[in-house]
Design a protein around this motif. Structure first.
Motif, PDB file in Angstrom:
ATOM      1  N   ARG A  62       0.719  -1.122  -0.110  1.00 56.04           N
ATOM      2  CA  ARG A  62       0.127  -0.007  -0.141  1.00 56.04           C
ATOM      3  C   ARG A  62       0.994   1.195  -0.095  1.00 56.04           C
ATOM      4  O   ARG A  62       0.701   1.903  -0.865  1.00 56.04           O
ATOM      5  CB  ARG A  62      -0.976  -0.036   1.222  1.00 56.04           C
ATOM      6  CG  ARG A  62      -1.838  -1.301   1.296  1.00 56.04           C
ATOM      7  CD  ARG A  62      -2.977  -0.966   2.088  1.00 56.04           C
ATOM      8  NE  ARG A  62      -2.643  -0.614   3.548  1.00 56.04           N
ATOM      9  CZ  ARG A  62      -2.405  -1.446   4.518  1.00 56.04           C
ATOM     10  NH1 ARG A  62      -2.561  -2.588   4.394  1.00 56.04           N
ATOM     11  NH2 ARG A  62      -2.236  -1.027   5.769  1.00 56.04           N
ATOM     12  N   THR A 101      -7.012   3.860   0.942  1.00 58.73           N
ATOM     13  CA  THR A 101      -6.563   2.490   1.179  1.00 58.73           C
ATOM     14  C   THR A 101      -7.272   1.832   2.284  1.00 58.73           C
ATOM     15  O   THR A 101      -7.746   2.552   3.194  1.00 58.73           O
ATOM     16  CB  THR A 101      -4.841   2.472   1.470  1.00 58.73           C
ATOM     17  OG1 THR A 101      -4.778   3.423   2.518  1.00 58.73           O
ATOM     18  CG2 THR A 101      -4.217   3.132   0.661  1.00 58.73           C
ATOM     19  N   GLU A 133      -0.688   6.522   4.982  1.00 64.85           N
ATOM     20  CA  GLU A 133      -2.204   6.362   4.687  1.00 64.85           C
ATOM     21  C   GLU A 133      -3.149   7.277   5.336  1.00 64.85           C
ATOM     22  O   GLU A 133      -3.293   7.138   6.322  1.00 64.85           O
ATOM     23  CB  GLU A 133      -2.392   4.933   4.855  1.00 64.85           C
ATOM     24  CG  GLU A 133      -1.452   3.833   4.083  1.00 64.85           C
ATOM     25  CD  GLU A 133      -1.576   2.494   4.695  1.00 64.85           C
ATOM     26  OE1 GLU A 133      -2.598   1.949   3.768  1.00 64.85           O
ATOM     27  OE2 GLU A 133      -1.313   2.143   5.600  1.00 64.85           O
TER      28      GLU A 133
END
Ligand SMILES: Cc1cc2nc3c(=O)[nH]c(=O)nc-3n(C[C@H](O)[C@H](O)[C@H](O)COP(=O)(O)O)c2cc1C
Length: 492
Positions: free
Chosen positions: A168, A179, A206
């Motif tokens: 990711r 994500t 993220e």
């Protein structure tokens, strides 16, 4: 290593002093250790497979004090706390205050419903809406939630066995906006939270991150949602009602409603759901289900434009996804299926969806997110793809560790990714643009060793690629890919 005396190991077991440990340790895998160079200290000390980079005299673990002072006590990974297994995080000790409240109301409503349907005479005072009484619906109002802006975003789908934190990170760098951790199957038989811990781990990059739960009973799902709410930092919680076992929910709407309402009640972040068009190809239900999901409390739905029966065969029906986006409003609907180029993404957005979710294309060419944002085709050479794998290796060692276990974990995830990555066909070799997921590689290229290696579909070549970064595997090494990758590309 702790300065205490070693416990006697099993016969022929672990060496009990550093000298004999080092004498039997295989040679280092490289000259530089990612943990030492990034953070100033490697917590794996002599067990690090790159230990030479930070071993001083007498095997002392060298520390770069300046760098280490910056990082000491900090982590680039969030939600690590659940790893510690402290008492309060164990399911058996956790007090499910809101879940118990909700599940109690469900029980009451189900009793009332039974009474209402079995009693043919007399009246019942409890009016039910099937899953909850009207009275409870008012009482169990969901908590105020932070509004998330989903509009126009690119969503990297939850990918079991592939969508690890290091992967990711790669996609984030290429422009993925949203994500999601690897899907977690809720099973209340467990006392602790093994397994869920890594699904929760979130890298600092993220910034819009969710977790996907799969389960079929309200008890499982609502309890886990409450536990997550109290212990982790996530932006949304997604209900998987489309992948593998999750699909069952699309056939059991009472349970689905109970789950969505319950999770909405216990969570202080939005609840989202991922669904397919229906179970059977000929019987689509998404257009009727989506408004229900909205009314039950879902803040966003992702629709994979194929039925369960079709699996990954046939093309996703984007016309139908567009119709569903209309009935979903004002709730955002994300479309999913077959996006492989910026042209596909543009067409998809024209159907009226709020955003798109991408799965296989991200595994084949993670730079698809940049292609979509910059509206171009990006031809990436085999050398550049190899550099990307080097970054994945560094991210993997940083996350899983630079010792033997971390190295093998990184290899394992790389080997689960390579069966997808090898399907990339350089733009220069294509007979047409835009590229399609079903395009076939022209075959072996004369004189281009690296391109041939990177496009090989043979396990032995994937292992060879992993060996370029992670050292050789033993002769009897066996790898079984987690996915039957061909099934994801099978034509009808
Ligand atoms: C390797 C792999 C793992 C997947 N894992 C999940 C998952 O854990 N949860 C989920 O909802 N969907 C999962 N899917 C389905 C995808 O999210 C997506 O719905 C599907 O592949 C269609 O999108 P695509 O055409 O962009 O691949 C997975 C797909 C693949 C290829």
């Amino acid at each position: 290593m702790k300065g205490e005396e070693c416990m006697p190991g099993p016969e022929g077991g672990f060496p009990r002093d550093i000298e004999s440990y080092m004498a039997t340790k295989p040679p280092d895998l490289g000259d530089s250790c990612i943990l030492f160079s990034r953070f100033g200290k490697c917590r794996y000390w002599v067990t690090c497979r790159f230990a030479g980079a930070h071993l001083g005299e007498g095997y002392q673990n060298v520390v770069n004090e300046e760098l280490w002072q910056e990082w000491k006590g900090k982590s680039t990974v969030r939600n690590m706390l659940v790893n510690k297994g402290s008492g309060s995080l164990m399911l058996k000790n956790f007090f499910f205050r809101k879940s118990s409240d909700y599940l109690f109301c469900l029980k009451k409503a189900s009793k009332a419903m039974k009474a209402a349907t079995t009693k043919t005479t007399g009246t019942t005072t409890l009016k039910t809406v099937g899953v909850l009484t009207d009275e409870d619906l008012i009482r169990l109002r969901p908590c105020e939630k932070r509004k998330l802006d989903f509009q126009g975003k690119l969503y990297l789908s939850s990918l079991s066995n592939c969508g690890s934190l290091p992967f990711r990170r790669i996609c984030k760098r290429f422009g993925a906006d949203i994500t999601c951790g690897e899907m977690f199957t809720c099973a209340l038989s467990q006392n602790e939270l093994p397994g869920i811990t890594s699904s929760l781990h979130r890298h600092e990059t993220e910034d819009l991150f969710g977790i996907q739960l799969q389960g079929t009973t309200p008890k499982q799902m609502v309890n886990y949602a409450e536990l997550l709410n109290e212990t982790a930092e996530v932006d949304f919680v997604d209900i998987n009602a489309e992948y593998r076992g999750g699909c069952v929910l699309m056939n059991h709407l009472v349970e689905f409603e109970q789950i969505v309402r319950g999770m909405d009640y216990v969570l202080s972040v939005p609840v989202t759901a991922k669904i397919r068009t229906g179970i059977a190809k000929k019987c689509r239900i998404a257009h009727t289900l989506i408004p229900k999901l909205r009314d039950w409390g879902a803040s966003m739905v992702t629709l994979h434009g194929r039925s369960r029966e079709e699996m990954h065969q046939n093309l996703a029906d984007w016309e139908y996804i567009g119709e569903c986006a209309k009935v979903a409003a004002p709730m955002p609907l994300f479309g999913n299926g077959d996006i492989f180029s910026f042209e596909d993404a543009t067409r998809a957005m024209e159907t009226g969806v709020s955003g798109i979710a991408i799965a296989r294309a991200a595994l084949i060419k993670p730079w698809i997110f940049t292609e979509i944002k910059e509206r171009r085709h990006w031809d990436i050479s085999a050398r550049e793809r190899l550099d990307m794998l080097k970054d994945f290796t560094d991210f993997g060692l940083e996350y899983w560790g630079s010792d033997k276990i971390g190295v093998e974990k990184t290899r394992h995830y790389m080997l689960n990714w390579l069966p997808f990555l090898c399907r990339y066909i350089p733009v220069g070799l294509l007979e047409h643009l835009p590229p399609k997921m079903s395009d076939q590689h022209p075959g072996v290229l004369y004189g281009d060793y690296l391109e041939n290696l990177m496009s090989s579909e043979m396990i032995k070549d994937w292992v060879k690629i992993s060996e370029m970064f992670l050292g050789t595997v033993p002769d009897d090494y066996h790898f079984e890919p987690a996915h039957d990758v061909d099934a994801y590309f099978r034509q009808p």
